[in-house]
Design a protein around this motif. Structure first.
Motif: not given
Length: 242
Positions: A146-163
């Protein structure tokens, strides 16, 4: 917080693609892989029936996907300016994170229930206490994800977070032993340092043990603390940009 939580839950339940990939896909994989091996009672010398091993393995895979998807929603909210609007409301940072965690756990519980029902249909049978201990370990083991998901959500863009999320989930699942037991060798040493490995090890409560060793608890706690700190830092960094 309650109003925001209701909004998050309704929005998530309306996303049909989310349910297909977070709940439906692991179930299809489970019946495809475990179905032909349902009569194997010592899968790959793990001491576990194949139906039980894959039930927990794919529960780990499905719940990882589910809670990591929190990051996808956060990245979308940032792109749309929704996070900025929330920071102008009385909603506190603590309530924001609480809501994200509650919704992530709610969706993960749905995945667990559906995978457990699938396992029972293939003959998985455990005493009530072992079901409870195994579920408890899985829920505790989701904290770093869960913490990793929040971290990635605040660091990555909508284009990069999927891959990024697809690759992360695939790698953690492979090294964690979702698809086959990782019992020895250098790969085992690497796997033991990952939280996904201990999620799958929750199935070992059926062997009469506790599922996690002291090392397992230490590794999960270390990942949870480090990733929670990183997620908090990423959120504060976004806040400073308002």
């Amino acid at each position: 917080m309650i109003t925001f939580a209701k909004y998050e839950i309704v929005r998530t339940f309306r996303n049909r693609r989310f349910f297909i990939f977070s709940v439906g896909f692991p179930v299809v994989l489970y019946f495809t892989i475990a179905g032909p091996n349902r009569n194997e009672h010592n899968f790959a010398n793990s001491g576990l029936p194949a139906a039980l091993y894959y039930m927990v393995g794919l529960t780990a895979f499905g719940t990882m996907n589910t809670v990591l998807s929190t990051g996808t929603r956060i990245a979308g909210e940032r792109a749309a300016g929704w996070n900025r609007q929330l920071r102008l409301t009385p909603l506190s940072t603590r309530d924001y994170f609480r809501t994200k965690v509650v919704v992530a756990y709610l969706m993960a519980c749905i995945t667990i229930i559906v995978l457990y029902a699938s396992g029972i249909s293939l003959g998985v049978s455990l005493p009530a206490g072992e079901w409870a201990r195994m579920t408890g370990l899985i829920l505790v083991g989701l904290v770093p994800f869960i913490a990793l998901g929040v971290l990635m959500g605040h660091l990555l863009t909508t284009d990069s977070i999927g891959p990024a999320m697809g690759g992360t989930t695939a790698l953690l699942s492979l090294l964690g032993g979702v698809w086959f037991p990782v019992n020895s060798g250098a790969l085992h040493d690497v796997a033991e340092a990952l939280p996904s490995y201990w999620l799958v090890q929750a199935s070992h409560v059926s062997l009469g043990g506790h599922g996690w060793t002291a090392r397992g608890w230490f590794i999960m706690a270390a990942w949870a603390v480090v990733l929670a700190f990183a997620a908090s830092w990423a959120y504060r960094r976004d806040t400073q940009r308002v």
